[in-house]
Motif scaffolding. Structure first.
Motif, short mmCIF file in Angstrom:
data_model
loop_
_atom_site.label_atom_id
_atom_site.label_comp_id
_atom_site.label_asym_id
_atom_site.label_seq_id
_atom_site.Cartn_x
_atom_site.Cartn_y
_atom_site.Cartn_z
N ILE A 9 44.20 41.39 43.77
CA ILE A 9 44.62 42.67 44.83
C ILE A 9 44.38 43.77 44.54
O ILE A 9 44.90 44.38 43.41
N CYS A 10 43.85 45.01 45.18
CA CYS A 10 43.76 46.19 44.97
C CYS A 10 44.73 47.13 45.66
O CYS A 10 44.72 46.82 46.85
N PHE A 11 45.40 47.90 45.18
CA PHE A 11 46.19 49.03 45.82
C PHE A 11 45.60 50.47 45.36
O PHE A 11 44.95 50.77 44.62
N PRO A 12 46.26 51.32 46.34
CA PRO A 12 45.89 52.75 46.00
C PRO A 12 46.41 53.20 44.67
O PRO A 12 47.51 52.61 44.18
N ALA A 13 45.91 54.45 44.08
CA ALA A 13 46.59 54.69 42.98
C ALA A 13 47.88 55.22 42.73
O ALA A 13 48.37 55.74 43.62
N TYR A 14 48.30 55.04 41.76
CA TYR A 14 49.61 55.22 41.40
C TYR A 14 49.68 55.42 39.89
O TYR A 14 49.01 55.00 39.12
N THR A 15 50.78 56.43 39.42
CA THR A 15 50.66 56.73 38.06
C THR A 15 51.99 56.84 37.49
O THR A 15 53.10 56.84 38.16
N GLY A 58 50.75 49.12 32.40
CA GLY A 58 49.80 48.51 31.31
C GLY A 58 49.17 47.41 31.97
O GLY A 58 49.04 47.41 33.23
N LEU A 59 48.65 46.44 31.07
CA LEU A 59 47.90 45.39 31.84
C LEU A 59 48.55 44.22 31.87
O LEU A 59 49.40 43.96 30.79
N LEU A 60 48.54 43.12 32.74
CA LEU A 60 49.01 41.83 32.66
C LEU A 60 48.24 40.90 32.01
O LEU A 60 47.05 40.74 32.40
N SER A 61 48.67 40.54 30.74
CA SER A 61 47.88 39.77 29.84
C SER A 61 48.21 38.10 29.81
O SER A 61 47.30 37.40 29.60
N PRO A 114 44.65 42.55 35.38
CA PRO A 114 44.97 43.70 36.35
C PRO A 114 46.14 44.70 35.69
O PRO A 114 46.67 44.16 34.60
N THR A 115 46.14 45.95 36.18
CA THR A 115 46.97 47.05 35.72
C THR A 115 48.36 46.74 36.59
O THR A 115 48.25 46.78 37.90
N ILE A 116 49.43 46.79 35.90
CA ILE A 116 50.84 46.70 36.64
C ILE A 116 51.44 47.82 36.25
O ILE A 116 51.41 48.42 35.26
N VAL A 209 32.17 59.13 35.07
CA VAL A 209 33.46 58.60 34.21
C VAL A 209 33.63 56.90 34.45
O VAL A 209 33.02 56.46 35.47
N THR A 210 34.28 56.03 33.54
CA THR A 210 34.45 54.73 33.84
C THR A 210 35.62 54.34 32.97
O THR A 210 36.26 55.22 32.31
N ASP A 211 35.95 53.03 33.31
CA ASP A 211 37.35 52.64 32.79
C ASP A 211 37.08 51.10 32.32
O ASP A 211 36.63 50.36 33.39
N ASP A 212 37.39 50.63 31.12
CA ASP A 212 37.24 49.15 31.06
C ASP A 212 38.21 48.30 31.69
O ASP A 212 37.97 46.99 31.82
N ASN A 213 39.20 48.87 32.15
CA ASN A 213 40.02 48.04 32.94
C ASN A 213 39.53 47.88 34.42
O ASN A 213 39.43 49.08 35.08
#
Length: 547
Positions: A9-15, A58-61, A114-116, A209-213
């Protein structure tokens, strides 16, 4: 034995400002024998362990879970959105045999992690009865919700369900380091000539730009040294010039990119504006000067283009006798400059204020560098050094140098036009008879010679003669034929010509008498009648008339 299925699932950017690294969130001591209770009556329920909440980014591993019943379970991460919860991630696992009733570590492939974010929560769902046991002993947590109509896809309003207090569930999730984004084309230099036409709409370079995640797609990019406004970066990270004219130099642009966990990557791009030499654009390279010109005279004007301020001067000249110079017009010339002459550039008459339309700023007449150009001049007083026979052509090198020391050269040729000697017209003899004071029959013979030749030409002819020093010179000796620079009436001592002042007493003229260096222009001895016509014939006639 079990199977695995992932729901992304994709969501808007959050920091979030805190990076998780590797940590475990949820129940502890799985398989230790304390999780003995099991909700095996309610079916199709969804569970949210609000106490198992993430405090970082972080990431959900993967997940750790103790399985108490067989079936299919969806292990989930939920994110609160006002009064409901949105599903961030769901992994499906099926356990179908008795040997699966144990603790399992269920990793997620690196490429699928995914990024959590901070405040994300752990949950699960089964279509049958619950499969995760719990402990309701001392220290059990209270923030557990169950909704009877669970979901494998969300959203779900857990707050409207049942609150299950005093339960610690045998499940947790594990985080991994979220890598920083990075630029794929930074750390480089891009160069342009100062002659490049630029505007705010032209892209000079675009950052990538790019990101490996996989979930870090909404990246924040900015140029961090925005205090230098020579260049700007738009929302698509395109570098553009903020002005139509550049200054020569190197400009270092610093960039930053951040992901939703505020992991940051940085880089730089150097934009070089390279100087170009002035361009001398004259297409005509050959010009003429007159041999008898003694005044300062503009020979030609240099047509030069350059983005920088420049000056032009004289390079090598051959032969180099100092008669040529390159300079700008004098202040008098500048004052005489007429604004109307600019019409040839704009094609119509205009007022000076209207130039603001073209330049975008208040116009200064001193900026007309291209119109008040550098010119090649013949120096005043140079006639004594100009000689078509000895120096028929000058090879001139013009050198134009800008403020940064870059120069360009162009060769021009200045040809000396030979002076054409004027012709002396000798008028016919005039015989006048009259009576003055009782004297009758007095004959006056006047030989009139009109002189049109300049002293410079006389000197030249005389210097080419082969006569000996300080000897009388006859007209045919120097080939003047029908010309003479002398009044030939030997009895008339007036000041009609330069020579009459000199030749008194009917004597021959010598070079030192008239300052002609080594030569004399005419023998004025009337008694020597040779074949040096036509002037000796005049002498004979004079003698006959006297007798």
């Amino acid at each position: 034995m079990f199977g695995v299925y992932l729901v992304l699932i994709c969501f808007p950017a959050y920091t979030s400002a805190v990076a998780c690294g590797v940590k475990t969130v949820g129940g502890t001591n799985l398989g230790g024998g304390t999780y003995t209770n099991w909700d095996n009556t309610t079916t199709g329920a969804g569970y949210l362990a609000k106490a198992y909440i993430l405090d970082c980014c972080g990431l959900l591993s993967g997940f750790n879970v103790e399985i108490a019943g067989l079936g299919t379970i969806y292990l989930q991460i939920w994110r609160q959105s006002v009064s409901t919860y949105k599903l961030v991630h769901s992994s499906q696992y099926t356990f179908s045999t008795a040997d699966a009733l144990t603790v399992h570590y269920l990793p997620i492939d690196d490429a699928e992690q995914p990024t959590i974010l901070e405040n994300d929560m752990l949950g699960w769902y089964t279509s049958g009865t619950d499969m995760v046991p719990y402990d309701n002993g001392a220290g059990a947590v209270n923030q557990n919700y169950r909704v009877d109509a669970g979901s494998a896809s969300g959203p779900t309003p857990f707050n409207s369900g049942s609150l299950l207090s005093g339960r610690s569930y045998a499940i947790n999730f594990v985080t991994a380091v979220n890598s920083a984004p990075f630029f794929t084309n930074g750390g480089t230099k891009v160069s342009f000539l100062d002659t490049k036409t630029v505007s705010l709409g032209i892209t000079l370079y675009q950052m990538s730009v790019t990101d490996d995640n996989k979930d870090d797609t909404a990246l924040t990019v900015e140029m961090t040294n925005a205090a230098d406004t020579t260049f700007i970066s738009d929302l698509r990270h395109r570098i553009k010039s903020s002005a139509a004219n550049w200054k020569v130099g190197e400009y270092t642009l610093e960039y930053s990119v951040k992901d939703q966990c505020l992991n940051e990557g940085t880089t730089y791009v150097i934009v070089g504006v390279n100087n170009t030499a002035p361009e001398i654009r004259n297409t005509v390279i050959s010009y003429n000067i007159k041999e008898n010109n003694n005044d300062e005279t503009q020979i030609m004007s240099l047509t030069v283009t350059d983005k920088q301020t420049y000056r032009c001067n004289l390079g090598t000249v051959s032969p180099n006798d100092g008669i040529l110079i390159i300079k700008q017009p004098t202040e008098t010339d500048r004052t005489a400059f007429e604004i109307s002459s600019l019409n040839i550039y704009l094609g119509t008459a205009f007022e000076i204020s209207s130039l603001n339309i073209y330049l975008g700023t208040a116009f200064d007449i001193s900026s007309l560098n291209n119109y008040l150009a550098f010119n090649l001049y013949l120096k005043g007083g140079s006639m004594k050094d100009i000689d078509n026979d000895a120096k028929p052509q000058y090879t001139v090198t013009a050198v134009c140098t800008d403020d940064y020391g870059l120069a360009t050269e162009k060769i021009f040729y200045v040809n000396v036009e030979k002076n054409i000697e004027p012709v002396i017209d000798v008028l016919p003899n005039a015989v006048i008879f009259g009576s003055i004071g009782g004297v009758t029959g007095l004959l006056f013979v006047v030989a009139l010679v009109i002189v049109f030749i300049k002293r410079s030409s006389i000197l030249k002819m005389i210097q080419e003669s082969t006569q000996q020093n300080n000897s009388p010179l006859y007209e045919n000796d120097i080939g003047l034929q029908q010309q003479v620079y002398q009044d030939l009436n030997p009895f008339r001592e007036d000041i009609n010509s330069p020579y009459d002042v000199m030749h008194t007493n009917n004597s021959p003229l010598y070079e030192h008498d008239i300052g002609l260096e080594n030569q004399v222009y005419q023998d004025l001895t009337p008694d020597r009648e040779d074949n040096n016509t036509p002037y000796d014939e005049l002498h004979i006639k004079i003698q006959h008339m006297k007798s």
